[in-house]
Write a protein that holds these residues in place. Structure first.
Motif, PDB file in Angstrom:
ATOM      1  N   PRO A   1       0.796  -1.230   0.000  1.00  0.00           N
ATOM      2  CA  PRO A   1       0.000   0.000   0.000  1.00  0.00           C
ATOM      3  C   PRO A   1       0.828   1.279   0.000  1.00  0.00           C
ATOM      4  CG  PRO A   1       0.007  -0.993   2.185  1.00  0.00           C
ATOM      5  CD  PRO A   1       0.667  -1.980   1.275  1.00  0.00           C
ATOM      6  N   PHE A   2       2.108   1.186   0.388  1.00  0.00           N
ATOM      7  CA  PHE A   2       2.946   2.381   0.475  1.00  0.00           C
ATOM      8  C   PHE A   2       3.915   2.497  -0.696  1.00  0.00           C
ATOM      9  CE2 PHE A   2       1.963   1.114   4.912  1.00  0.00           C
ATOM     10  CZ  PHE A   2       1.125   2.179   5.213  1.00  0.00           C
ATOM     11  N   LEU A   3       3.650   1.760  -1.755  1.00  0.00           N
ATOM     12  CA  LEU A   3       4.503   1.779  -2.936  1.00  0.00           C
ATOM     13  C   LEU A   3       4.548   3.183  -3.545  1.00  0.00           C
ATOM     14  CD1 LEU A   3       5.998  -0.666  -4.187  1.00  0.00           C
ATOM     15  CD2 LEU A   3       4.196  -0.758  -5.922  1.00  0.00           C
ATOM     16  N   THR A   4       5.748   3.670  -3.859  1.00  0.00           N
ATOM     17  CA  THR A   4       5.893   4.978  -4.502  1.00  0.00           C
ATOM     18  C   THR A   4       6.433   4.857  -5.929  1.00  0.00           C
ATOM     19  OG1 THR A   4       8.129   5.301  -3.611  1.00  0.00           O
ATOM     20  CG2 THR A   4       6.278   6.136  -2.296  1.00  0.00           C
ATOM     21  N   THR A   5       7.133   3.747  -6.215  1.00  0.00           N
ATOM     22  CA  THR A   5       7.720   3.556  -7.545  1.00  0.00           C
ATOM     23  C   THR A   5       7.450   2.145  -8.027  1.00  0.00           C
ATOM     24  OG1 THR A   5       9.508   5.126  -7.072  1.00  0.00           O
ATOM     25  CG2 THR A   5       9.851   3.592  -8.890  1.00  0.00           C
ATOM     26  N   ILE A   6       6.951   2.019  -9.255  1.00  0.00           N
ATOM     27  CA  ILE A   6       6.759   0.703  -9.853  1.00  0.00           C
ATOM     28  C   ILE A   6       7.149   0.758 -11.319  1.00  0.00           C
ATOM     29  CG2 ILE A   6       4.307   1.085 -10.435  1.00  0.00           C
ATOM     30  CD1 ILE A   6       3.919  -1.949  -9.742  1.00  0.00           C
ATOM     31  N   SER A   7       7.890  -0.254 -11.766  1.00  0.00           N
ATOM     32  CA  SER A   7       8.306  -0.346 -13.159  1.00  0.00           C
ATOM     33  C   SER A   7       7.727  -1.625 -13.756  1.00  0.00           C
ATOM     34  CB  SER A   7       9.833  -0.354 -13.272  1.00  0.00           C
ATOM     35  OG  SER A   7      10.229  -0.316 -14.628  1.00  0.00           O
ATOM     36  N   LEU A   8       6.919  -1.456 -14.810  1.00  0.00           N
ATOM     37  CA  LEU A   8       6.215  -2.569 -15.443  1.00  0.00           C
ATOM     38  C   LEU A   8       6.578  -2.662 -16.923  1.00  0.00           C
ATOM     39  CD1 LEU A   8       2.737  -1.923 -13.777  1.00  0.00           C
ATOM     40  CD2 LEU A   8       4.376  -3.707 -13.167  1.00  0.00           C
ATOM     41  N   TYR A   9       7.784  -2.290 -17.247  1.00  0.00           N
ATOM     42  CA  TYR A   9       8.264  -2.293 -18.633  1.00  0.00           C
ATOM     43  C   TYR A   9       8.006  -3.642 -19.309  1.00  0.00           C
ATOM     44  CZ  TYR A   9      11.940  -2.400 -22.288  1.00  0.00           C
ATOM     45  OH  TYR A   9      12.650  -2.545 -23.457  1.00  0.00           O
ATOM     46  N   ARG A  10       7.292  -3.593 -20.441  1.00  0.00           N
ATOM     47  CA  ARG A  10       6.974  -4.773 -21.257  1.00  0.00           C
ATOM     48  C   ARG A  10       6.143  -5.823 -20.519  1.00  0.00           C
ATOM     49  NH1 ARG A  10       9.216  -5.030 -26.279  1.00  0.00           N
ATOM     50  NH2 ARG A  10      11.017  -3.696 -26.723  1.00  0.00           N
TER      51      ARG A  10
END
Length: 395
Positions: free
Chosen positions: A140-149
């Motif tokens: 719930p406290f996620l600030t950065t997410i990378s979902l490339y491809r």
């Protein structure tokens, strides 16, 4: 002497946990930190509890050597469970390149991932919308997410936006199944959003960012199918400082970029229009007048920019430090003179050999602007890293 040494070792071994934690965190060498955990089970536990980041050997953009020998392609649900159970205070986790990771593995984030702030899932091809919903539930406290491809759709984006309201940096590059609907959910649900990468998302026109927060300062939308109304939506938040829309070549954009100069992008500092082959003088004039803080502007391969456009840049871009004009077919000696006589802060001009610019014009530029470095190299990517952007209202 032997007794004294043993007494010293015993004293260190009996130090309270908070002192050992301080010692561990003081170690800045990876080898020293690993050796610390090999001392005894108690010290290993201290090491486990104090680890804050974890990534695997083939993680893209790896910032330091991994301590794990397990190959990324072999990581499965069981391995992830053991890792998360061991390191329960992780703030950064990269599973990028773990192509065998399934949605079900991300269910372990719920009991063990509550402290995660950054999660990288680049090229985790088997992660679907369900897996992203599990990320939302567990982090719930996620600030950065990378979902490339990643193979996610608007459904996954909506679940993420509803659960992770503190998101600031989101990488959706090459997520071919997302559209403006998912972007709308993200931009409206996450009002602290600062940076978004949607490059090569062909289903995005830009309208999903209409009404975005003023905290949104970085947008990378290279090679998207943007529309003029989408450009207006992208700059609608008023806080944009970096914009990459390189690769626009549609005829409806001949004057469609004028929206950038309509006042909403007055804080823009870096603009990449590389390979926007159909952009005309009208758009260049509007941007030059409406974006007074521009410091770097990439116009390489913008063939329709002519004397009027270059003159406007010279007259209005008083803070411009770097200008890219490689392979601009209609840059002539008059345009170069306009840049020479204006742009007083210019320090670097990226310009390859141009048949429309005489040797005399080039030498005159060097004579009058000896402080400007002329580079023949063509830079493909400009600007800061997307995940290091910080919103600063004062700049």
């Amino acid at each position: 002497m032997g007794d004294s040494l043993m007494d010293g070792v015993t004293s260190i071994m009996l130090l309270p946990d908070d002192c050992l934690c301080f010692i561990f965190n003081f170690l800045d060498c990876r080898t020293d930190r690993e050796s610390f955990g090999l001392t005894c089970h108690r010290w290993l536990n201290i090491q486990n509890l104090n680890r804050r980041s974890l990534q695997f050997p083939c993680s893209f953009g790896i910032v330091g050597p991994s301590s794990l020998s397990q190959s990324c392609t072999d990581i499965n649900s069981f391995h992830l469970y053991r890792i998360l159970a061991r390191f329960q205070h992780l703030e950064y986790l990269s599973l990028s390149g773990c192509v065998e990771i399934l949605d079900s593995a991300l269910s372990y984030l719920k009991p063990y991932g509550s402290k995660l702030q950054t999660l990288c899932l680049d090229c985790c091809f088997k992660i679907s919308d369900y897996g992203i919903s599990l990320v939302g539930d567990g982090c719930p406290f996620l600030t950065t997410i990378s979902l490339y491809r990643c193979s996610i759709t608007d459904t996954g984006l909506e679940a993420l936006a509803n659960a992770c309201l503190a998101l600031r940096h989101v990488n959706l590059a090459y997520c071919s199944c997302i559209s403006d609907s998912g972007l709308r959910a993200l931009s409206q649900g996450c009002r602290e959003l600062q940076a978004v990468k949607i490059s090569n998302c062909r289903g995005v026109s830009g309208v999903g960012l209409r009404g975005c927060s003023s905290t949104l300062v970085y947008i990378d939308a290279e090679c998207c199918n943007l529309e003029p109304v989408g450009i207006m939506s992208i700059v609608s938040g008023g806080g944009l400082k970096f914009l990459n829309i390189a690769g626009l070549s549609c005829s409806n954009f001949r004057n469609g970029l004028e929206a950038i100069g309509n006042g909403f992008a007055a804080r823009l500092k870096i603009l990449n229009l590389r390979m926007c082959r159909s952009v005309t003088d009208a758009s260049i004039v509007a941007i030059a007048k409406g974006c007074p803080q521009l410091q770097e502007w990439n116009l390489a391969l913008c063939h329709e920019v002519r004397v009027l456009g270059w003159a406007s840049i010279g007259s209005n871009c008083h803070n411009l430090k770097k200008l890219h004009v490689n392979r601009c077919r209609n840059l002539c000696h008059q345009g170069l003179q306009a840049v020479r006589d204006g742009c007083k802060e210019l320090s670097v001009l990226y310009m390859s050999r141009n048949s429309r610019i005489s040797d005399t014009a080039l030498e005159l530029f060097k004579l009058y602007r000896c402080n400007v470095e002329i580079k023949a190299e063509e830079v493909m990517s400009i600007g800061p890293n997307w995940d290091s952007i910080d919103y600063d209202e004062s700049t």
